[in-house]
Structure formats: structure tokens, C-alpha cells
Design an enzyme around this catalytic site. Structure first.
Site, PDB file in Angstrom:
ATOM      1  N   GLU A 126       0.794  -1.233   0.000  1.00  0.00           N
ATOM      2  CA  GLU A 126       0.000   0.000   0.000  1.00  0.00           C
ATOM      3  C   GLU A 126       0.829   1.287   0.000  1.00  0.00           C
ATOM      4  O   GLU A 126       0.658   2.176   0.836  1.00  0.00           O
ATOM      5  CB  GLU A 126      -0.978  -0.006   1.178  1.00  0.00           C
ATOM      6  CG  GLU A 126      -1.928  -1.196   1.134  1.00  0.00           C
ATOM      7  CD  GLU A 126      -3.013  -1.179   2.186  1.00  0.00           C
ATOM      8  OE1 GLU A 126      -4.066  -1.800   1.951  1.00  0.00           O
ATOM      9  OE2 GLU A 126      -2.816  -0.549   3.251  1.00  0.00           O
ATOM     10  N   GLU A 165      -6.348  -7.637  -1.914  1.00  0.00           N
ATOM     11  CA  GLU A 165      -6.886  -7.494  -0.558  1.00  0.00           C
ATOM     12  C   GLU A 165      -8.305  -6.995  -0.690  1.00  0.00           C
ATOM     13  O   GLU A 165      -8.577  -6.101  -1.486  1.00  0.00           O
ATOM     14  CB  GLU A 165      -6.112  -6.461   0.276  1.00  0.00           C
ATOM     15  CG  GLU A 165      -4.795  -6.890   0.848  1.00  0.00           C
ATOM     16  CD  GLU A 165      -4.291  -5.874   1.880  1.00  0.00           C
ATOM     17  OE1 GLU A 165      -5.128  -5.221   2.550  1.00  0.00           O
ATOM     18  OE2 GLU A 165      -3.059  -5.742   2.018  1.00  0.00           O
TER      19      GLU A 165
END
Length: 340
Positions: A155, A272
Site C-alpha cells: 500500500e 486485498e
């Protein structure tokens, strides 16, 4: 997704190398395999300033020492071997945007004495230190078939856990870093795929927060880099303020990324995703959309197992084998495999 063609179905298990007993690692992989998984995404990082648990980089001032022993890469060796024994390949993420398990801010603090998160992407000393770590970790597994691919970071954003930045970071800053680091990994290891590990932010189809470019990534530009083999995106509508129709919003998010997959002719995975309520029905809808959109795969956040020490980490998203949603995931895994 091997050679950009293999489907990815599975779970995230960031904690796998932190499990003490080998038998418990085996149990966790067995539970994941029972859900129909072919792939697990796990952390290939833990930056520490004092030795504890399983760790990979031990920092003393501005110098990091790679831990190749039984509490470091020796432990990760077992994770790889257990995954293979259960028919699973690994996507390994090499650092974290967030402070969990150290991540980018440790490099910046130890080397520069700074709290400005984005220097991780732009400072030459920091980049050199990360390259040293990558060379040691990736280089160990160049000929390892149990590794499916490497990811540069979990991320990546201009800001990290503290929110402190230099104020100069843009998506171009991170895009330049992605080009540099992905090419560097390819120079060490031409046998495995390389991805970014981003959330899929920065797209033109909407002005909603996750579509904005100011967070620090440009999904299309990052995926277009020649040394990036596959794209990634995440899906957490609740955390991102998309609460009016999270299920429908998520399906659109999936189809918009699938369209970029098609336009660039590179595989893209929903690596995710999670909600903490109505999991079964939400995941049925989203994963059916993955199948119909042509997307290359999915990895749920996150796996759950009951080990000799008790339950693995439960953050509200974990799916244990006794959960009805576990069966739903098996059904959806089989549906994606049947689509091919």
C-alpha cells in the site's frame, strides 16, 4: 499468473513467518489450501532495532544487518517449503507503507533522522539501503519455484502512519521509484514476476477519494512500467468512506480495474478485500464480478486458523475454516478456476 497467465486464488497471511512452531505453519497452510487456494500473499519484511521474534533487518544506527539465521531468512525458508508442500505459491511483499513490522519509516528515521515518510521514495541513501535489503532477500530465492512473485511494498502512499511528509511527494515521485526498484529486482531475479502491491488508487473514472491521484499512485501509469508484470488493487469501501452502497461501489471498482487490465494486457488481481459485516453475501457479489469481468484473480484479507497457541490474528476480517464464509470462498475459488 506465472508468465502473466496463471490465475491467482487465495488469501493474505502476513503473519505466517511469525508463527513459532513448524507444525502450526503447516496447519495454517493446510487450512488455506482447503479453501481452494493456489496462492498466499505474505510479508517479506520486519525492520527492528532490537532482535525479537522473526525479523529480517536489524538496525544499528544507519546500518542494517540482514538476519539469515533461524529467526530470519532461515524461518522464511520453512514458510516457502510448507507452502510448496500444500500446493501453494507465495507473493512476497518487501516493505510496508505503514509502521506495522517496521516498514519504510524505519529506513527514513535510521538513515536520515527524519519523519518525512516520502523520503523513502526519493532519497538516494534510503533507496540504496532498500536495494541492499532487496538484493539479500530476493537473491536467496532466485531459483525458488515456490515464489510466484515479489511486491515492492504494501500500500505505498506519499504519507505513512504518522501522516508526516516533506510536502513534495506526488504520484510521479512514487512512479519513478517503482520504475527504479522493479527494474532492480529484475536485474537480480528474472525468474519471478514483479508487482507494486498498491491499493489501485489514481484512476480517471470518478472523483471519489480512492480514484484520486493525490494519495500518491497512478494505477495505469504504474502498471504500464515495463518491469511491472502484474497489477494489484485493494477494496475496503468502509475504510474509504464509501458507505452508501459499499457492495455496488466495490463491484464498479473491480470492473474499472479489469478494464485497465484489458487495455494494458497485463494481469491484475484484487489482492486485498474485506468487510466486517455481511461478509458472505458481499464476497459472493464481488467474486462473481471478478469472474465476469475477466480479472486475473483474488486474495482475501485475511486467512484465519486455530493453532496450538490459539486463533491467528483477528482484525474483524479473518475467515476461519469453521466460518460459513469459508465455504463461500471455496465455491468462488472453484468458479474462477472453471472460468480459466
Amino acid at each position: 499468473m506465472a508468465n502473466a497467465a496463471e490465475l491467482v486464488v487465495g488469501e493474505n497471511s502476513y503473519w505466517m513467518a511469525q508463527i513459532s512452531a513448524s507444525a502450526d505453519i503447516d496447519k495454517a497452510f493446510s487450512d488455506i489450501a482447503g479453501m481452494g487456494a493456489t496462492t498466499v500473499r505474505t510479508w517479506g519484511f520486519n525492520e527492528v532495532t532490537s532482535a525479537s521474534g522473526t525479523y529480517y533487518n536489524l538496525w544499528n544506527g544507519a546500518t542494517a544487518t540482514l538476519n539469515t539465521g533461524a529467526t530470519g531468512l532461515g524461518k522464511f525458508d520453512y514458510v516457502v517449503s510448507s507452502a510448496k508442500a500444500h500446493g501453494i505459491r507465495l507473493i512476497v511483499t518487501l516493505t510496508n507503507n505503514w509502521s506495522d513490522y517496521g516498514g519504510m519509516d524505519v529506513y527514513v528515521k535510521q538513515i536520515l533522522g527524519s519523519a518525512d515518510h516520502d523520503y523513502f521514495y526519493s532519497n538516494a541513501q534510503v533507496i540504496a539501503a532498500f536495494k541492499t535489503y532487496v538484493k539479500g532477500f530476493v537473491g536467496r530465492y532466485v531459483n525458488e519455484p515456490g515464489i510466484l512473485g515479489w511486491e515492492l511494498a504494501n500500500e505505498p502512499r506519499c504519507a505513512g502512519s504518522t501522516g508526516t511528509t516533506s510536502g513534495t511527494c506526488t504520484w510521479q515521485t512514487i512512479n519513478t521509484w517503482v520504475a527504479t526498484m522493479s527494474a532492480y529486482i529484475k536485474s537480480i531475479d528474472s525468474n519471478h514476476l514483479v508487482g507494486l502491491g498498491d491499493e489501485g488508487f489514481g484512476m480517471p473514472q470518478s472523483t471519489d477519494y480512492p480514484y484520486q491521484f493525490t494519495i500518491g499512485t497512478n494505477f495505469t501509469a504504474d502498471l504500464a512500467i515495463s518491469s511491472i508484470d502484474f497489477g494489484t488493487f485493494h477494496l475496503y469501501p468502509g475504510s474509504w468512506g464509501e458507505t452508501s452502497d459499499p457492495v455496488g461501489w466495490g463491484s464498479t471498482w473491480i470492473t474499472n480495474h479489469a478494464a485497465i487490465q484489458k487495455s494494458l494486457n497485463k494481469p491484475v488481481i484484487l489482492e486485498e478485500f474485506g468487510v466486517t459485516s455481511s461478509q458472505q453475501s458481499t464476497y459472493q457479489t464481488w467474486l462473481s464480478t471478478v469472474v465476469s469481468s475477466g480479472l486475473s484473480g483474488w486474495l482475501i484479507w485475511q486467512a484465519g486458523s486455530v493453532l496450538s497457541t490459539g486463533e491467528t490474528a483477528q482484525d474483524g476480517y479473518a475467515i476461519y475454516p469453521t466460518d460459513p464464509t469459508y465455504g463461500t470462498l471455496l465455491t468462488e475459488a472453484n468458479a474462477l478456476k472453471a472460468r480459466g
